[in-house]
Design an enzyme around this catalytic site. Sequence first.
Site, PDB file in Angstrom:
ATOM      1  NE  ARG A 185      -4.028  -1.974   0.560  1.00 18.50           N
ATOM      2  CZ  ARG A 185      -4.017  -3.287   0.331  1.00 18.50           C
ATOM      3  NH1 ARG A 185      -2.973  -3.858  -0.245  1.00 18.50           N
ATOM      4  NH2 ARG A 185      -5.065  -4.025   0.641  1.00 18.50           N
ATOM      5  CB  SER A 234      -8.348  -1.900   4.772  1.00 24.06           C
ATOM      6  OG  SER A 234      -8.777  -3.190   4.393  1.00 24.06           O
ATOM      7  CD  GLU A 304      -5.442   0.476   2.817  1.00 23.48           C
ATOM      8  OE1 GLU A 304      -6.313   0.789   1.985  1.00 23.48           O
ATOM      9  OE2 GLU A 304      -5.224  -0.682   3.187  1.00 23.48           O
TER      10      GLU A 304
HETATM   11  N1  EPU Z   1     -10.968 -10.946  10.758  1.00 20.41           N
HETATM   12  C1  EPU Z   1     -11.557 -10.987  11.998  1.00 20.41           C
HETATM   13  N2  EPU Z   1     -12.547 -10.081  12.276  1.00 20.41           N
HETATM   14  C2  EPU Z   1     -12.960  -9.152  11.379  1.00 20.41           C
HETATM   15  C3  EPU Z   1     -12.339  -9.101  10.115  1.00 20.41           C
HETATM   16  C4  EPU Z   1     -11.344 -10.020   9.823  1.00 20.41           C
HETATM   17  O1  EPU Z   1     -11.215 -11.814  12.835  1.00 20.41           O
HETATM   18  O2  EPU Z   1     -13.852  -8.368  11.704  1.00 20.41           O
HETATM   19  C5  EPU Z   1      -9.941 -11.945  10.425  1.00 20.41           C
HETATM   20  C6  EPU Z   1     -10.447 -12.875   9.314  1.00 20.41           C
HETATM   21  O3  EPU Z   1     -11.181 -13.951   9.875  1.00 20.41           O
HETATM   22  C7  EPU Z   1      -9.170 -13.330   8.664  1.00 20.41           C
HETATM   23  C8  EPU Z   1      -8.240 -12.133   8.830  1.00 20.41           C
HETATM   24  O4  EPU Z   1      -8.802 -11.313   9.859  1.00 20.41           O
HETATM   25  O5  EPU Z   1      -8.607 -14.413   9.352  1.00 20.41           O
HETATM   26  C9  EPU Z   1      -8.065 -11.361   7.544  1.00 20.41           C
HETATM   27  O6  EPU Z   1      -9.315 -10.814   7.113  1.00 20.41           O
HETATM   28  P1  EPU Z   1      -9.711 -10.619   5.578  1.00 20.41           P
HETATM   29  O7  EPU Z   1      -9.566 -11.901   4.820  1.00 20.41           O
HETATM   30  O8  EPU Z   1     -11.024  -9.943   5.551  1.00 20.41           O
HETATM   31  O9  EPU Z   1      -8.604  -9.690   4.983  1.00 20.41           O
HETATM   32  P2  EPU Z   1      -7.942  -8.372   5.536  1.00 20.41           P
HETATM   33  O10 EPU Z   1      -6.521  -8.667   5.856  1.00 20.41           O
HETATM   34  O11 EPU Z   1      -8.758  -7.746   6.612  1.00 20.41           O
HETATM   35  C10 EPU Z   1      -7.072  -7.522   3.232  1.00 20.41           C
HETATM   36  C11 EPU Z   1      -6.982  -6.178   2.596  1.00 20.41           C
HETATM   37  C12 EPU Z   1      -8.300  -5.837   1.904  1.00 20.41           C
HETATM   38  C13 EPU Z   1      -8.640  -6.926   0.902  1.00 20.41           C
HETATM   39  C14 EPU Z   1      -8.723  -8.263   1.641  1.00 20.41           C
HETATM   40  C15 EPU Z   1      -8.995  -9.437   0.723  1.00 20.41           C
HETATM   41  C16 EPU Z   1      -5.479  -4.793   3.930  1.00 20.41           C
HETATM   42  C17 EPU Z   1      -5.354  -3.726   4.976  1.00 20.41           C
HETATM   43  N3  EPU Z   1      -6.720  -5.163   3.600  1.00 20.41           N
HETATM   44  O12 EPU Z   1      -8.044  -7.428   4.268  1.00 20.41           O
HETATM   45  O13 EPU Z   1      -8.094  -4.621   1.203  1.00 20.41           O
HETATM   46  O14 EPU Z   1      -9.865  -6.668   0.260  1.00 20.41           O
HETATM   47  O15 EPU Z   1      -7.447  -8.504   2.308  1.00 20.41           O
HETATM   48  O16 EPU Z   1      -7.837  -9.756   0.034  1.00 20.41           O
HETATM   49  O17 EPU Z   1      -4.441  -5.250   3.425  1.00 20.41           O
HETATM   50  C18 EPU Z   1      -8.343  -2.249   1.297  1.00 20.41           C
HETATM   51  O18 EPU Z   1      -7.115  -2.181   1.213  1.00 20.41           O
HETATM   52  O19 EPU Z   1      -9.059  -1.219   1.388  1.00 20.41           O
HETATM   53  C19 EPU Z   1      -8.963  -3.562   1.349  1.00 20.41           C
HETATM   54  C20 EPU Z   1     -10.278  -3.704   1.515  1.00 20.41           C
END
Ligand code: EPU
Length: 321
Positions: A185, A234, A304
């Site tokens: 990012r 995010s 972010e």
């Molecule tokens: N999780 C929780 N509680 C929540 C949300 C998530 O426990 O309320 C846990 C999930 O169960 C999972 C882990 O956190 O084990 C990761 O969650 P998720 O798969 O939703 O992905 P993320 O790391 O939160 C990232 C990107 C997103 C992108 C998704 C899908 C970042 C900061 N965010 O989210 O990007 O859509 O992966 O690939 O890197 C963005 O940058 O605006 C964005 C939405």
Amino acid sequence: MSALSTLARRLEEIAAGRVFTGRSLAPLTTYRLGGAAAVLFEPASRDDLSLLTRAMRDVGLEPSHVPVLVVGRGSNMVVSDGGFDGLAVRMGQGLAWIEGVAGSPRVEAGAATSMPLLANWAARRALSGLEFTVGIPGSVGGGVRMNAGAHAGCIADTLVSAEVYDVDSGAISTRPASSLQLGYRHSSLGDREIVVAATFELTPDDQAAIKARMESYRRHRADTQPGALQNAGSTFKNPPGDSAGRLVDAAGLKGHRVGGAAVSELHANFFVAGDDATAQDVFDLVQDVQRRVKERFGVELEPEVRFVGPFVPATDEVTSR
Ligand code: EPU
């Protein structure tokens, strides 16, 4: 008349694109929050954009002294309630275009092109590499600047080069991706270096497989994230080896609210603004969650989302980023 109003007048004279003074930026962002820009310029084309530096000089302004904000599709920013006291640039439709490079899996796109539109264009031509952008409500320019990513993919994986307009010098140059310091990012590009277009090197692949990947990404979004409106995706970057959403959730903060802004019940790294929210509410919520996660887990979450214009921090001292 203020120097920025004089600049607006000059732009109206020499540029084809639209120029507004005191126009609210709220409708140009997914949060739908925040105040007005002193000047908003919508360049109609690449040439139009490049008139910006000339217009500044014409009215006796040193370009490097004019605050510039590139709005893109406004999907990753919170504009302050006080607005932005400078020149906001929003690329017009003339900068939204996609062109294949004959006989090669390369594609070029204008900065205003929507990323999902580009992903679908590539899928129709059985070209792989941009599937992950299918649910990202941003522009190609913003995607390059932020090195947008999802589902283990990011812009840096396929970006060959970006055409960049330097507001301070007025020059447009082609920058190889390797010179942009693309990281998680992150890129070295700021608001004074405006992405005009980008070239991607894609990979021919089975069209059904490409479409299936896009569909699974779409489903993941729909199942785990609130829709694109009244949030900016995010809020925090994921800290190394962990997930910001998991941490905020584990701190018990789903549904936690400051004024009209709340941590989403669906995904704890999405902060959703209600109809009564102010930009300051979102800022306060971000600071509050940051503090609570630090206290609970010792992890310093880094936003972010970009905050634009003046906000009042918890210490009551006015800051501008
Ligand atoms: N999780 C929780 N509680 C929540 C949300 C998530 O426990 O309320 C846990 C999930 O169960 C999972 C882990 O956190 O084990 C990761 O969650 P998720 O798969 O939703 O992905 P993320 O790391 O939160 C990232 C990107 C997103 C992108 C998704 C899908 C970042 C900061 N965010 O989210 O990007 O859509 O992966 O690939 O890197 C963005 O940058 O605006 C964005 C939405």
